[in-house]
Design a protein around this motif. Structure first.
Motif, short mmCIF file in Angstrom:
data_model
loop_
_atom_site.label_atom_id
_atom_site.label_comp_id
_atom_site.label_asym_id
_atom_site.label_seq_id
_atom_site.Cartn_x
_atom_site.Cartn_y
_atom_site.Cartn_z
N ILE A 33 0.86 -1.18 0.00
CA ILE A 33 0.00 0.00 0.00
C ILE A 33 0.90 1.23 0.00
CG2 ILE A 33 -1.73 1.29 1.32
CD1 ILE A 33 -2.41 -1.46 2.69
N CYS A 34 0.56 2.21 -0.82
CA CYS A 34 1.30 3.46 -0.82
C CYS A 34 0.36 4.61 -0.47
CB CYS A 34 1.93 3.72 -2.19
SG CYS A 34 2.80 5.30 -2.30
N ILE A 35 0.76 5.40 0.47
CA ILE A 35 0.04 6.62 0.81
C ILE A 35 0.76 7.76 0.10
CG2 ILE A 35 -0.61 8.20 2.65
CD1 ILE A 35 -0.81 5.71 4.47
N ALA A 36 0.13 8.25 -0.97
CA ALA A 36 0.67 9.38 -1.72
C ALA A 36 0.03 10.63 -1.13
CB ALA A 36 0.34 9.23 -3.20
N SER A 37 0.73 11.23 -0.19
CA SER A 37 0.18 12.35 0.57
C SER A 37 0.74 13.66 0.04
CB SER A 37 0.49 12.16 2.06
OG SER A 37 1.88 11.94 2.25
N GLN A 38 0.48 14.75 0.77
CA GLN A 38 0.93 16.08 0.32
C GLN A 38 2.37 16.33 0.73
OE1 GLN A 38 -3.28 18.42 0.14
NE2 GLN A 38 -1.81 19.11 1.61
N ALA A 39 2.58 16.64 2.00
CA ALA A 39 3.90 16.90 2.55
C ALA A 39 3.77 16.76 4.07
CB ALA A 39 4.38 18.31 2.19
N PRO A 40 4.85 16.43 4.75
CA PRO A 40 4.77 16.32 6.21
C PRO A 40 4.36 17.64 6.84
CG PRO A 40 6.87 15.47 5.38
CD PRO A 40 6.19 16.15 4.24
N GLY A 41 3.58 17.57 7.88
CA GLY A 41 3.24 18.74 8.66
C GLY A 41 4.34 19.05 9.67
N ASN A 42 4.13 20.10 10.46
CA ASN A 42 5.14 20.52 11.40
C ASN A 42 5.43 19.46 12.47
OD1 ASN A 42 7.01 22.40 12.46
ND2 ASN A 42 5.52 23.03 13.99
N ARG A 43 4.37 18.75 12.92
CA ARG A 43 4.61 17.70 13.94
C ARG A 43 5.45 16.56 13.37
NH1 ARG A 43 -0.93 17.03 17.49
NH2 ARG A 43 -1.17 19.22 17.97
N ALA A 44 5.18 16.18 12.13
CA ALA A 44 6.00 15.15 11.50
C ALA A 44 7.43 15.65 11.33
CB ALA A 44 5.41 14.75 10.15
N ALA A 77 3.92 2.05 2.40
CA ALA A 77 4.90 3.06 1.99
C ALA A 77 4.21 4.42 2.10
CB ALA A 77 5.37 2.81 0.56
N ILE A 78 4.91 5.38 2.62
CA ILE A 78 4.39 6.75 2.67
C ILE A 78 5.33 7.61 1.83
CG2 ILE A 78 3.78 8.71 4.14
CD1 ILE A 78 3.25 6.67 6.39
N VAL A 79 4.82 8.03 0.68
CA VAL A 79 5.62 8.75 -0.30
C VAL A 79 4.88 10.05 -0.63
CG1 VAL A 79 6.70 8.62 -2.57
CG2 VAL A 79 6.43 6.54 -1.21
N PRO A 80 5.16 11.11 0.12
CA PRO A 80 4.46 12.38 -0.12
C PRO A 80 4.92 13.06 -1.40
CG PRO A 80 6.13 12.66 1.58
CD PRO A 80 6.12 11.20 1.23
N TRP A 105 12.16 13.02 -7.36
CA TRP A 105 12.18 11.76 -6.62
C TRP A 105 11.01 10.82 -6.86
CZ3 TRP A 105 16.58 10.44 -4.73
CH2 TRP A 105 17.49 11.43 -4.33
N ARG A 106 9.88 11.31 -7.37
CA ARG A 106 8.68 10.48 -7.42
C ARG A 106 8.87 9.21 -8.26
NH1 ARG A 106 5.10 10.89 -4.42
NH2 ARG A 106 3.10 9.86 -4.70
N ALA A 107 9.36 9.34 -9.47
CA ALA A 107 9.53 8.18 -10.34
C ALA A 107 10.49 7.15 -9.74
CB ALA A 107 9.97 8.61 -11.73
N PRO A 108 11.68 7.55 -9.25
CA PRO A 108 12.57 6.53 -8.69
C PRO A 108 12.02 5.89 -7.41
CG PRO A 108 13.65 8.71 -8.65
CD PRO A 108 12.37 8.86 -9.39
N LEU A 109 11.32 6.67 -6.60
CA LEU A 109 10.75 6.07 -5.38
C LEU A 109 9.69 5.04 -5.74
CD1 LEU A 109 10.43 9.11 -2.96
CD2 LEU A 109 11.92 7.13 -2.70
N LEU A 110 8.78 5.37 -6.64
CA LEU A 110 7.73 4.43 -7.01
C LEU A 110 8.31 3.22 -7.74
CD1 LEU A 110 4.87 6.89 -8.03
CD2 LEU A 110 5.06 5.51 -5.92
N ALA A 111 9.37 3.40 -8.51
CA ALA A 111 10.03 2.27 -9.16
C ALA A 111 10.64 1.31 -8.14
CB ALA A 111 11.11 2.77 -10.13
N GLY A 112 10.99 1.83 -6.98
CA GLY A 112 11.55 1.00 -5.93
C GLY A 112 10.50 0.29 -5.09
N LEU A 113 9.23 0.41 -5.49
CA LEU A 113 8.12 -0.23 -4.76
C LEU A 113 7.37 -1.17 -5.72
CD1 LEU A 113 6.88 3.00 -2.95
CD2 LEU A 113 8.17 1.12 -1.90
#
Length: 196
Positions: A33-44, A77-80, A105-113
């Protein structure tokens, strides 16, 4: 990617990142499962762990996953779209994800999954990247979830709104999301987690 400083040291879309870069991603080549999110928030950004906030609590409830399963990199996988906290706008909200990140980074990260079976497109930025600009914006895209989810490509795609508390009025206005989409999402996540 965790060593990347492109948006601070050599940005090609706007001013440099206003905070120290701290790319936050999760996943191994076995993730399903991949969570394609926006970007980490301040707490993250502070903790170094994605979705360490009320949005994460809501997202885990949507998925039907507890924290150990959600943070299992062999399952999720969490790939923002932007891996670093982008900073705040003048009203105190988070700025949009940095475009350099997805472009680099998006294409190489997804290729690694290679074992991904489901990508959850959380918010307008992930939806636009994976689906192209859709009529009706985020609401129109999420409303077409059945059509998108039933497409024959793999991994399957499922659009979701951001789980932020700011979207509580949206959730109230669109009760079909919780009544119709979430049961399908939970069933699919349970199947991929080996619980169905």
């Amino acid at each position: 990617m965790r060593a990347c400083r492109l948006c601070r040291d050599a940005p090609f879309h706007g001013p440099p990142l206003p905070v120290e870069p701290r790319p936050i991603v999760q996943g191994t080549s076995r993730a399903r499962i991949c969570i394609a999110s926006q970007a980490p928030g301040n707490r993250a950004f502070q903790s170094g762990r994605p979705f360490q906030d009320p949005s994460g609590t809501r997202l885990r409830a949507w998925l039907g996953l507890d924290e150990p399963a959600f943070y299992d990199p062999d399952l999720v996988a969490i790939v923002p779209m932007g891996a670093c906290f982008p900073g705040h706008d003048a009203k105190g909200g988070d700025l949009p994800p940095r475009r350099e990140c997805a472009e680099t980074w998006r294409a190489p990260l997804l290729a690694g999954l290679p074992d991904l079976e489901l990508i959850l497109l959380i918010g307008q930025y992930a939806q636009a990247w994976h689906l192209g600009r859709q009529p009706g914006g985020l609401t129109g895209t999420v409303a077409r979830w059945r059509e998108i989810f039933s497409e024959p490509q793999r991994p399957r795609l499922l659009p979701l709104p951001h789980p932020s508390w700011r979207n509580t009025p949206w959730l109230r206005k669109h009760p079909w999301f919780e009544a119709e989409l979430l049961p399908v999402l939970r069933m699919e996540v349970a199947r991929l987690a080996g619980r169905a």
